[in-house]
Design an enzyme around this catalytic site. Structure first.
Site, short mmCIF file in Angstrom:
data_model
loop_
_atom_site.label_atom_id
_atom_site.label_comp_id
_atom_site.label_asym_id
_atom_site.label_seq_id
_atom_site.Cartn_x
_atom_site.Cartn_y
_atom_site.Cartn_z
N MET A 1 0.87 -1.23 0.14
CA MET A 1 0.07 -0.04 0.03
C MET A 1 1.08 1.15 -0.11
O MET A 1 1.40 1.70 1.06
CB MET A 1 -0.82 -0.15 1.15
N PRO A 2 1.27 1.63 -1.20
CA PRO A 2 2.01 2.97 -1.30
C PRO A 2 1.46 4.23 -0.47
O PRO A 2 0.28 4.42 -0.73
CB PRO A 2 2.30 3.05 -2.77
#
Length: 75
Positions: A1-2
């Site tokens: 999850m950037p």
């Protein structure tokens, strides 16, 4: 999850421009990671108070950034 964090000096970008930054950076990450990651990609646009950012050892203001963008900074 950037999580992508973009720091800008307050008052330089309009709300529309900040929304475009969010859209384009999300699209860029999705182009690397794949479409399934779009819903978990976060972009944070953080505004820093004018004068609280330094460049070359000198405080940078909103007006300085506008002059820089216009090619007039330091002239």
């Amino acid at each position: 999850m950037p999580l992508i964090t973009v720091k800008v000096i307050e008052g330089v970008f309009s709300d529309d421009q900040k929304q475009e930054i969010i859209r384009r950076l999300t699209d860029t990450m999705v182009s690397i990671e794949g479409e399934n990651m779009r819903q978990v990609t976060s972009v944070l646009v953080e505004e820093i108070r004018s004068g609280n950012w330094g460049l070359g050892g000198k405080p940078l203001t909103t007006d300085d950034v506008r002059m820089l963008a216009a090619g007039k900074y330091g002239s």
